[in-house]
Design a protein around this motif. Structure first.
Motif, PDB file in Angstrom:
ATOM      1  N   HIS A   1       0.831  -1.207   0.000  1.00  7.49           N
ATOM      2  CA  HIS A   1       0.000   0.000   0.000  1.00  7.49           C
ATOM      3  C   HIS A   1       0.864   1.254   0.000  1.00  7.49           C
ATOM      4  O   HIS A   1       0.635   2.187  -0.783  1.00  7.49           O
ATOM      5  N   GLU A   2       1.864   1.297   0.859  1.00  7.15           N
ATOM      6  CA  GLU A   2       2.726   2.481   0.944  1.00  7.15           C
ATOM      7  C   GLU A   2       3.514   2.688  -0.339  1.00  7.15           C
ATOM      8  O   GLU A   2       3.700   3.828  -0.787  1.00  7.15           O
ATOM      9  N   ALA A   3       3.975   1.596  -0.947  1.00 11.52           N
ATOM     10  CA  ALA A   3       4.695   1.713  -2.216  1.00 11.52           C
ATOM     11  C   ALA A   3       3.781   2.243  -3.316  1.00 11.52           C
ATOM     12  O   ALA A   3       4.172   3.109  -4.108  1.00 11.52           O
ATOM     13  N   ALA A   4       2.550   1.743  -3.363  1.00 10.80           N
ATOM     14  CA  ALA A   4       1.589   2.208  -4.367  1.00 10.80           C
ATOM     15  C   ALA A   4       1.290   3.687  -4.186  1.00 10.80           C
ATOM     16  O   ALA A   4       1.236   4.450  -5.162  1.00 10.80           O
ATOM     17  N   LEU A   5       1.111   4.096  -2.951  1.00  9.65           N
ATOM     18  CA  LEU A   5       0.805   5.493  -2.670  1.00  9.65           C
ATOM     19  C   LEU A   5       1.969   6.399  -3.047  1.00  9.65           C
ATOM     20  O   LEU A   5       1.787   7.444  -3.683  1.00  9.65           O
ATOM     21  N   ARG A   6       3.161   5.985  -2.689  1.00 10.80           N
ATOM     22  CA  ARG A   6       4.347   6.805  -2.980  1.00 10.80           C
ATOM     23  C   ARG A   6       4.574   6.950  -4.477  1.00 10.80           C
ATOM     24  O   ARG A   6       4.785   8.063  -4.985  1.00 10.80           O
ATOM     25  N   LEU A   7       4.512   5.854  -5.192  1.00 13.89           N
ATOM     26  CA  LEU A   7       4.754   5.903  -6.636  1.00 13.89           C
ATOM     27  C   LEU A   7       3.673   6.701  -7.366  1.00 13.89           C
ATOM     28  O   LEU A   7       3.965   7.449  -8.301  1.00 13.89           O
ATOM     29  N   THR A   8       2.428   6.534  -6.944  1.00 14.29           N
ATOM     30  CA  THR A   8       1.340   7.248  -7.605  1.00 14.29           C
ATOM     31  C   THR A   8       1.426   8.748  -7.335  1.00 14.29           C
ATOM     32  O   THR A   8       1.164   9.562  -8.230  1.00 14.29           O
ATOM     33  N   ALA A   9       1.786   9.117  -6.114  1.00 13.24           N
ATOM     34  CA  ALA A   9       1.948  10.533  -5.792  1.00 13.24           C
ATOM     35  C   ALA A   9       3.080  11.152  -6.606  1.00 13.24           C
ATOM     36  O   ALA A   9       3.014  12.311  -7.019  1.00 13.24           O
ATOM     37  N   GLU A  10       4.126  10.373  -6.884  1.00 14.23           N
ATOM     38  CA  GLU A  10       5.284  10.881  -7.612  1.00 14.23           C
ATOM     39  C   GLU A  10       5.072  10.924  -9.122  1.00 14.23           C
ATOM     40  O   GLU A  10       5.506  11.862  -9.802  1.00 14.23           O
ATOM     41  N   HIS A  11       4.387   9.897  -9.663  1.00 10.08           N
ATOM     42  CA  HIS A  11       4.333   9.740 -11.118  1.00 10.08           C
ATOM     43  C   HIS A  11       2.939   9.825 -11.725  1.00 10.08           C
ATOM     44  O   HIS A  11       2.814   9.931 -12.948  1.00 10.08           O
ATOM     45  N   GLY A  12       1.901   9.768 -10.900  1.00  8.84           N
ATOM     46  CA  GLY A  12       0.544   9.754 -11.427  1.00  8.84           C
ATOM     47  C   GLY A  12       0.055   8.326 -11.617  1.00  8.84           C
ATOM     48  O   GLY A  12       0.839   7.434 -11.987  1.00  8.84           O
ATOM     49  N   LEU A  13      -1.222   8.120 -11.402  1.00  6.45           N
ATOM     50  CA  LEU A  13      -1.787   6.773 -11.447  1.00  6.45           C
ATOM     51  C   LEU A  13      -1.566   6.096 -12.793  1.00  6.45           C
ATOM     52  O   LEU A  13      -1.242   4.905 -12.868  1.00  6.45           O
ATOM     53  N   GLU A  14      -1.737   6.844 -13.878  1.00  2.00           N
ATOM     54  CA  GLU A  14      -1.654   6.256 -15.213  1.00  2.00           C
ATOM     55  C   GLU A  14      -0.236   5.804 -15.565  1.00  2.00           C
ATOM     56  O   GLU A  14      -0.050   4.991 -16.483  1.00  2.00           O
ATOM     57  N   HIS A  15       0.772   6.303 -14.848  1.00  2.38           N
ATOM     58  CA  HIS A  15       2.163   5.959 -15.151  1.00  2.38           C
ATOM     59  C   HIS A  15       2.740   4.915 -14.201  1.00  2.38           C
ATOM     60  O   HIS A  15       3.933   4.599 -14.288  1.00  2.38           O
ATOM     61  N   VAL A  16       1.915   4.390 -13.317  1.00  2.00           N
ATOM     62  CA  VAL A  16       2.382   3.399 -12.344  1.00  2.00           C
ATOM     63  C   VAL A  16       1.775   2.043 -12.683  1.00  2.00           C
ATOM     64  O   VAL A  16       0.568   1.931 -12.888  1.00  2.00           O
ATOM     65  N   THR A  17       2.628   1.031 -12.753  1.00  2.00           N
ATOM     66  CA  THR A  17       2.169  -0.322 -13.044  1.00  2.00           C
ATOM     67  C   THR A  17       2.209  -1.184 -11.789  1.00  2.00           C
ATOM     68  O   THR A  17       2.884  -0.855 -10.807  1.00  2.00           O
ATOM     69  N   VAL A  18       1.485  -2.271 -11.832  1.00  3.48           N
ATOM     70  CA  VAL A  18       1.519  -3.227 -10.733  1.00  3.48           C
ATOM     71  C   VAL A  18       2.933  -3.765 -10.545  1.00  3.48           C
ATOM     72  O   VAL A  18       3.405  -3.957  -9.416  1.00  3.48           O
ATOM     73  N   GLU A  19       3.631  -3.990 -11.660  1.00  4.02           N
ATOM     74  CA  GLU A  19       5.006  -4.498 -11.580  1.00  4.02           C
ATOM     75  C   GLU A  19       5.913  -3.518 -10.845  1.00  4.02           C
ATOM     76  O   GLU A  19       6.755  -3.927 -10.028  1.00  4.02           O
ATOM     77  N   ALA A  20       5.740  -2.224 -11.116  1.00  2.00           N
ATOM     78  CA  ALA A  20       6.556  -1.211 -10.436  1.00  2.00           C
ATOM     79  C   ALA A  20       6.255  -1.182  -8.939  1.00  2.00           C
ATOM     80  O   ALA A  20       7.172  -1.047  -8.115  1.00  2.00           O
ATOM     81  N   ILE A  21       4.991  -1.317  -8.587  1.00  2.00           N
ATOM     82  CA  ILE A  21       4.625  -1.349  -7.172  1.00  2.00           C
ATOM     83  C   ILE A  21       5.225  -2.570  -6.489  1.00  2.00           C
ATOM     84  O   ILE A  21       5.772  -2.479  -5.381  1.00  2.00           O
ATOM     85  N   ALA A  22       5.127  -3.720  -7.144  1.00  2.00           N
ATOM     86  CA  ALA A  22       5.693  -4.944  -6.577  1.00  2.00           C
ATOM     87  C   ALA A  22       7.199  -4.804  -6.369  1.00  2.00           C
ATOM     88  O   ALA A  22       7.731  -5.187  -5.318  1.00  2.00           O
ATOM     89  N   ASP A  23       7.886  -4.249  -7.355  1.00  2.00           N
ATOM     90  CA  ASP A  23       9.332  -4.045  -7.228  1.00  2.00           C
ATOM     91  C   ASP A  23       9.651  -3.129  -6.055  1.00  2.00           C
ATOM     92  O   ASP A  23      10.583  -3.386  -5.275  1.00  2.00           O
ATOM     93  N   ALA A  24       8.896  -2.051  -5.921  1.00  2.00           N
ATOM     94  CA  ALA A  24       9.155  -1.095  -4.848  1.00  2.00           C
ATOM     95  C   ALA A  24       8.907  -1.708  -3.470  1.00  2.00           C
ATOM     96  O   ALA A  24       9.530  -1.304  -2.482  1.00  2.00           O
ATOM     97  N   ALA A  25       7.997  -2.673  -3.405  1.00  2.00           N
ATOM     98  CA  ALA A  25       7.693  -3.340  -2.143  1.00  2.00           C
ATOM     99  C   ALA A  25       8.534  -4.593  -1.936  1.00  2.00           C
ATOM    100  O   ALA A  25       8.349  -5.305  -0.936  1.00  2.00           O
ATOM    101  N   ASN A  26       9.447  -4.871  -2.875  1.00  2.00           N
ATOM    102  CA  ASN A  26      10.344  -6.034  -2.795  1.00  2.00           C
ATOM    103  C   ASN A  26       9.589  -7.362  -2.767  1.00  2.00           C
ATOM    104  O   ASN A  26       9.914  -8.268  -1.995  1.00  2.00           O
ATOM    105  N   ILE A  27       8.570  -7.440  -3.611  1.00  2.00           N
ATOM    106  CA  ILE A  27       7.834  -8.689  -3.755  1.00  2.00           C
ATOM    107  C   ILE A  27       7.668  -8.980  -5.240  1.00  2.00           C
ATOM    108  O   ILE A  27       7.939  -8.129  -6.091  1.00  2.00           O
ATOM    109  N   SER A  28       7.202 -10.171  -5.558  1.00  2.00           N
ATOM    110  CA  SER A  28       6.979 -10.538  -6.959  1.00  2.00           C
ATOM    111  C   SER A  28       5.598 -10.091  -7.409  1.00  2.00           C
ATOM    112  O   SER A  28       4.716  -9.786  -6.591  1.00  2.00           O
ATOM    113  N   ARG A  29       5.422 -10.078  -8.728  1.00  2.00           N
ATOM    114  CA  ARG A  29       4.102  -9.745  -9.286  1.00  2.00           C
ATOM    115  C   ARG A  29       3.063 -10.742  -8.806  1.00  2.00           C
ATOM    116  O   ARG A  29       1.918 -10.357  -8.517  1.00  2.00           O
ATOM    117  N   ARG A  30       3.447 -11.981  -8.712  1.00  2.00           N
ATOM    118  CA  ARG A  30       2.519 -13.017  -8.253  1.00  2.00           C
ATOM    119  C   ARG A  30       2.121 -12.790  -6.796  1.00  2.00           C
ATOM    120  O   ARG A  30       0.949 -12.956  -6.434  1.00  2.00           O
TER     121      ARG A  30
END
Length: 206
Positions: A20-49
């Protein structure tokens, strides 16, 4: 066994919060349309799965904090004194949870602004609130003071009005650039919304 299960549940909660915190941070920085699930997973140090094990979409991840706060409210309503009117219990629960969690975090304002800017996020938030509205209505009905001969109408209307009041207060707070404490605005909006539901005098004024 119980200790192991408890540790596992705590680990899941920590992972969910980190996503959740990674999603919020990335979206605040780049905008919702420019943030992917893969980027959020990477930022949270987890896999897409692993992300998919916790959230169905990036919108779900973004709104997790909002939903947790409202679910905490539901629990606080259940612990309010039985002699309170339902609306007084709702209002008191807001103040209880606000005091427990402290002042609103920066993410509260970020979520509110994102929902106003992105229709897909707002739609997801409204869908979530529809589910939570049913939970609130059930808690209100359990208090047994809805005053409409046992039908479900008044608890549903009251639950919907309460969630609308919370949304209005949050939007007013962000529109005012957080110049006043959110809890002060919530008090004002909830008191105004209370008129059809509650004849008790406000209890928060000094």
């Amino acid at each position: 066994m119980q200790i192991t299960a408890g540790l596992r549940e705590r680990k899941k909660a920590e992972t969910r919060q980190a996503v959740h915190e990674a999603a919020l941070r990335l979206t605040a920085e780049h905008g919702l349309e420019h943030v992917t699930v893969e980027a959020i997973a990477d930022a949270a140090n987890i896999s897409r799965r692993t992300f998919s094990n916790y959230f169905a979409s990036k919108e779900d991840a973004l709104l997790y904090g909002d939903e947790q706060r409202i679910r905490l409210l539901v629990e606080r309503i259940r612990t309010r004194p039985a002699e309170e009117s339902a609306w007084r219990a709702l209002h008191g629960a807001v103040r209880d949870s606000y005091g427990e969690l402290g002042g609103p975090e920066r993410e509260w304002a970020i979520r509110a602004r994102l929902a106003k800017r992105h229709p897909s996020l707002l739609a997801r938030q409204l869908a979530s609130h529809a589910n939570l509205e049913r939970e609130l209505a059930q808690v209100i009905a359990e208090r047994g003071d809805h005053g409409d001969h046992g039908t479900a109408t008044r608890p549903r209307v009251m639950a919907a009005a309460f969630l609308v009041a919370m949304r209005i207060a949050t939007h007013m707070w962000t529109d005012e650039q957080e110049s006043r404490p959110l809890v002060e605005i919530m008090d004002d909006v909830l008191d105004e919304m209370a008129r059809p539901f509650d004849t008790d005098p406000p209890t928060h004024r000094s």
